[in-house]
Design a protein around this motif. Structure first.
Motif, PDB file in Angstrom:
ATOM      1  N   LEU A 165     -13.920  -1.646  -4.784  1.00  0.00           N
ATOM      2  CA  LEU A 165     -15.256  -1.055  -4.831  1.00  0.00           C
ATOM      3  C   LEU A 165     -15.787  -1.052  -6.254  1.00  0.00           C
ATOM      4  CD1 LEU A 165     -14.746   1.939  -2.417  1.00  0.00           C
ATOM      5  CD2 LEU A 165     -16.088  -0.119  -2.017  1.00  0.00           C
ATOM      6  N   PHE A 166     -14.890  -0.955  -7.198  1.00  0.00           N
ATOM      7  CA  PHE A 166     -15.305  -0.849  -8.593  1.00  0.00           C
ATOM      8  C   PHE A 166     -15.696  -2.210  -9.162  1.00  0.00           C
ATOM      9  CE2 PHE A 166     -14.497   0.130 -13.132  1.00  0.00           C
ATOM     10  CZ  PHE A 166     -15.356   1.206 -13.215  1.00  0.00           C
ATOM     11  N   ARG A 216     -24.226   6.187 -10.571  1.00  0.00           N
ATOM     12  CA  ARG A 216     -23.374   5.119 -11.078  1.00  0.00           C
ATOM     13  C   ARG A 216     -22.447   5.654 -12.168  1.00  0.00           C
ATOM     14  NH1 ARG A 216     -25.278   1.044  -8.589  1.00  0.00           N
ATOM     15  NH2 ARG A 216     -27.456   0.445  -8.568  1.00  0.00           N
ATOM     16  N   THR A 217     -21.256   5.061 -12.212  1.00  0.00           N
ATOM     17  CA  THR A 217     -20.258   5.479 -13.194  1.00  0.00           C
ATOM     18  C   THR A 217     -20.834   5.364 -14.605  1.00  0.00           C
ATOM     19  OG1 THR A 217     -18.658   4.541 -11.700  1.00  0.00           O
ATOM     20  CG2 THR A 217     -17.907   5.045 -13.908  1.00  0.00           C
ATOM     21  N   LEU A 222     -23.948   5.761  -4.319  1.00  0.00           N
ATOM     22  CA  LEU A 222     -24.148   4.916  -5.500  1.00  0.00           C
ATOM     23  C   LEU A 222     -22.836   4.706  -6.242  1.00  0.00           C
ATOM     24  CD1 LEU A 222     -27.391   5.848  -7.461  1.00  0.00           C
ATOM     25  CD2 LEU A 222     -26.703   3.641  -6.575  1.00  0.00           C
ATOM     26  N   ALA A 223     -22.015   5.747  -6.225  1.00  0.00           N
ATOM     27  CA  ALA A 223     -20.728   5.653  -6.912  1.00  0.00           C
ATOM     28  C   ALA A 223     -19.683   5.133  -5.936  1.00  0.00           C
ATOM     29  CB  ALA A 223     -20.322   7.035  -7.413  1.00  0.00           C
ATOM     30  N   PRO A 224     -18.623   4.497  -6.411  1.00  0.00           N
ATOM     31  CA  PRO A 224     -17.559   4.048  -5.507  1.00  0.00           C
ATOM     32  C   PRO A 224     -16.986   5.228  -4.731  1.00  0.00           C
ATOM     33  CG  PRO A 224     -17.219   3.184  -7.715  1.00  0.00           C
ATOM     34  CD  PRO A 224     -18.333   4.165  -7.812  1.00  0.00           C
ATOM     35  N   HIS A 254     -21.144  -1.421 -10.348  1.00  0.00           N
ATOM     36  CA  HIS A 254     -19.943  -2.060  -9.803  1.00  0.00           C
ATOM     37  C   HIS A 254     -20.304  -3.171  -8.842  1.00  0.00           C
ATOM     38  CE1 HIS A 254     -20.604   0.336  -6.201  1.00  0.00           C
ATOM     39  NE2 HIS A 254     -20.857   1.323  -7.025  1.00  0.00           N
ATOM     40  N   ARG A 313     -14.465  12.635 -13.055  1.00  0.00           N
ATOM     41  CA  ARG A 313     -14.724  12.389 -11.633  1.00  0.00           C
ATOM     42  C   ARG A 313     -13.385  12.314 -10.907  1.00  0.00           C
ATOM     43  NH1 ARG A 313     -19.138  10.008 -14.327  1.00  0.00           N
ATOM     44  NH2 ARG A 313     -17.706   8.555 -15.335  1.00  0.00           N
TER      45      ARG A 313
END
Lengths: 260, 508
Positions: A107-108, A207-208, B404-406, A231, B478
């Motif tokens: 996923l990353f 988002r990271t 939006l984030a994994p 990602h 996180r």
């Protein structure tokens, strides 16, 4: 005819340039490897130098996840054109900071099918394996995790690794698990801090996001930039934190000032 | 081959007692300590197997007596069998004190059957072991010749005439049948060899006739080899033993070149290689190295064993040196020649070689690729498969992404870590949690993602349902944390039950 290694070509070019009396770029290796964020690429003179060793450390102990993520993000970008990524972990590192998790890496942005994981029992073995792996041209990048802040990756060891990276033309990442003031013979050194992400419109996680501090850079200024990692497209983007633009710490090639 | 004095030799070769000391080994047989083995000196005194220890002591008070140790005898027999590997790859154990060597096609390498037998016997004597050898066309006849024969070598045509003179015990029969035969007055093979078969079979059983047929070659008998037979073998012997690692590696390179020629002729490549190091004193070390792709490049075979020898330092000790090295390909697969590229080596080949070398050095299980498992339990969703085995491994199915984030972390703890967490509402995400003595203030959370255990894992005590949350702290940490158990539905029988919180993984 066999293809000359990038390192050989660069050496030859340097030799020619020396004969001609030109200033040369001391950087070796192939194409630098762009971040996609203008300010960072400018500081790095076009991007992260390949065929080199780069060190990544968390800014605080709690930022390890972010530091690992930044290393994986760089590896994902390096692996875009094919080639596998090798991660070398000591057993202690896996217990202390968790195993590399396949679905999460997918996923990353780092494809699991391109990922090789080597577990060793001793840090010296990890460095040995990294030296071997850096010489292998089939790998996109090699990440070695150093859980201790001890003197395992000292100047001599990192120098050896740099030479190996030059020979194979590969990217090597030293991922430290703890913040440390020790540094080796590396091209760049990054301190990564986690920052809260910018939430999406529903208030969920965004988002990271990281704050990257470039604390050592052989060919340009140091600096500090907040970035976000997409990602899906595997790109970095600049992130504004709603404060004034961060300043670049020092000018490139600070002139020597001597008293007297 | 019969190791006549195996048990006593085992003790004598380790002791400093003067030779010719009468030694007996005793074992409880039929509720008394009786002699189970004895050496030549004791036999010369007139002692025999089966004599009670008390009687023997009464006759000769100065006897040297030891307890039997079948285990140690077996270990010694195995070691001798290992050592015999230098003569033929087909070595079978004959329990208690014998070995079968299939020397068909090998004898001429040592100058004929007689020279081969002499070589074995004289080398074993130097190691302190007495051996008697019988060579014949059938296993049964060789066995009989080694133990009872006047001459050890039985030629093809004279098997029958030699066997006739021997007692029936030479047919490898057990005591019960021998007793029955003796009662019937049958003592020698000559007494039964021409008798009608049906009455013999009816009275003494099928096994008796089979032994007779096997000895005479009327029925086939094969040796069960101890070790798998390699398809390809290259070996080298040295008049003077070698001990330096460089010499060993240099020799491996030569052997690899020979082996690669053999492999090339058949269009195959090795998947599993073994180097056997024969030490001068009879010890044999075997080191194996596997490969991910069929391999026959001598240089690469050499590199593999350099790594293997470097890590296996404690597994092999040259001592006074090795006098023989054997490289064998235990498993081989088809390998078609490929056109090598003009622009240097193929990258895939280079990668395969790196994988092989790292696996040889650290062990095949240490270098892994991740392969997806069809389960939704996070810790079982991927399996680490040795990289050498994971050719064409399936890709991991991506988890549905709703954020939006994994939605899965990049690092997962194999043991979820217990945390203290405080939630605002019982089923909601935590407001803050303490992990490794640091308090984290949660500012954003997504979840719950409810993951129930599969019913067949219940017995292990992992039965509780987990509610996973993706949380982000004020500092940007996180984490993937979960609460174990559901309020009001699970664990209701325990009134004091409080939910437990765990941190399972870290996001980037």
């Amino acid at each position: 005819m066999t293809a000359a290694t990038p390192a050989t070509l660069t050496r030859l070019r340097q030799a020619v340039a020396k004969i001609e009396g030109q200033e040369t770029d001391l950087r070796v290796g192939g194409q630098p490897f762009a971040f996609g964020v203008g300010t960072i690429d400018a500081a790095l003179k076009g991007g992260l130098a390949s065929a080199c060793l780069h060190e990544i450390a968390p800014a605080m102990v709690r930022d390890f996840g972010a530091a690992a993520g930044f290393a994986f993000a760089l590896a994902a970008r390096a692996a875009k054109d094919g080639g596998d990524t090798l991660c070398i972990q000591t057993d202690f590192a896996a217990i202390e900071s968790g195993d590399i998790y396949g679905p999460g890496c997918d996923l990353f942005g780092l494809q699991t099918r391109q990922l090789l994981i080597l577990k060793v029992s001793h840090p010296h073995d990890a460095l040995w394996a990294m030296e071997e792996a850096l010489k292998c041209r089939a790998l996109a990048s090699v990440i070695v995790e150093l859980p201790h802040d001890g003197p395992v990756a000292d100047l001599t060891a990192t120098r050896r690794l740099t030479l190996a990276a030059r020979e194979g033309g590969r990217l090597g990442f030293l991922l430290r698990h703890r913040p440390t003031s020790l540094t080796g013979s590396v091209e760049t050194r990054w301190e990564v801090a986690a920052v809260p992400s910018r939430p999406d419109q529903f208030g969920g996680l965004g988002r990271t996001a990281f704050v990257l501090s470039l604390t050592k850079n052989r060919h340009g200024p140091a600096g500090c930039w907040p970035v976000a990692w997409d990602h899906h497209d595997r790109v970095f983007s600049a992130l504004s934190l709603g404060v004034a633009e961060t300043a670049v710490d020092r000018p490139d090639r600070t002139p020597l000032i001597r008293a007297g | 081959m019969w190791l006549k004095r195996l048990s006593t030799d085992r003790i004598e070769r380790r002791s400093s007692a003067p030779a010719k000391t009468p030694l007996i080994i005793v074992e409880p047989i039929k509720s008394a300590l009786r002699i189970s083995a004895l050496n030549d000196a004791a036999a010369a005194l007139g002692l025999r197997g089966g004599v009670p220890l008390a009687d023997a002591r009464a006759m000769y008070p100065a006897l040297w007596v030891e307890d039997a140790d079948r285990q140690a005898d077996h270990v010694l027999l195995e070691a001798v069998a290992d050592w015999c590997d230098r003569y033929t790859p087909l070595v079978g154990l004959d329990p208690l004190d014998g070995l079968f060597l299939d020397i068909s096609g090998c004898a001429h390498l040592f100058g004929g059957e007689r020279a081969l037998a002499d070589d074995i016997v004289s080398r074993l004597v130097r190691q302190g072991l007495n051996a008697q050898i019988g060579i014949a066309d059938t296993v049964g006849c060789a066995w009989a010749a080694a133990r009872y024969g006047e001459t050890w070598q039985v030629a093809k045509g004279e098997m029958r005439s030699r066997l006739i003179a021997l007692p029936l015990a030479a047919l490898r029969l057990d005591g019960k049948i021998l007793g029955a035969l003796a009662q019937a007055g049958l003592k020698r093979i000559a007494d039964v060899i021409d008798r009608p078969r049906a009455p013999l079979a009816a009275r003494f059983g099928d096994g008796f006739l089979r032994r007779l047929d096997q000895a005479l070659g009327r029925e086939d008998e094969s040796i069960a080899p101890r070790l798998p037979l390699p398809s390809y073998v290259a070996e080298r012997r040295f008049p003077d033993p070698i001990g330096r690692e460089d010499d060993v590696i240099g020799c491996i390179e030569h052997l690899a070149q020979e082996l690669s020629l053999l492999l090339e002729r058949r269009g195959e490549g090795a998947r599993l290689l073994q180097i056997a190091l024969f030490r001068t004193d009879g010890k044999v070390y075997r080191l194996e190295a596997g490969t991910g792709e069929p391999l026959r490049d001598p240089g690469r075979i050499k590199r593999l064993f350099i790594e293997r020898l470097a890590t296996a330092k404690d597994e092999h000790d040259p001592g006074f040196g090795y006098d023989m090295l054997r490289l064998s390909a235990l498993v081989a697969e088809r390998l078609d020649p490929v056109q090598s590229g003009l622009a240097g080596e193929d990258r895939q080949v280079e990668l395969a070689h790196l994988v092989d070398r790292l696996s040889a050095r650290f062990g095949a299980r240490r270098l892994t690729r991740l392969v997806a498992n069809d389960t939704h339990i996070p810790e079982f969703a991927v399996a680490a498969v040795p990289a050498q085995m994971a050719r064409g491994a399936s890709t991991v199915q991506p988890v549905a992404q709703d954020s939006l984030a994994p939605v899965r972390p990049v690092r997962l703890f194999s043991r979820p870590e217990v945390i203290d967490a405080i939630a605002e509402v019982p089923d909601g995400p935590p407001a803050r949690f303490q992990w490794r003595r640091i308090m984290h203030e949660v500012i954003a959370a997504e979840g719950p993602e409810r993951i129930a255990m599969e019913w067949w894992r219940d017995s292990e005590g992992h039965a509780l349902t987990r509610d996973y949350f993706r949380v982000e702290s004020k500092e940007g940490v996180r984490a993937w944390i979960y609460r174990e158990g559901l309020y009001g539905r699970e664990m209701t029988h325990l009134p004091e039950w409080r939910p437990k919180w765990f941190l399972h993984g870290l996001f980037a």
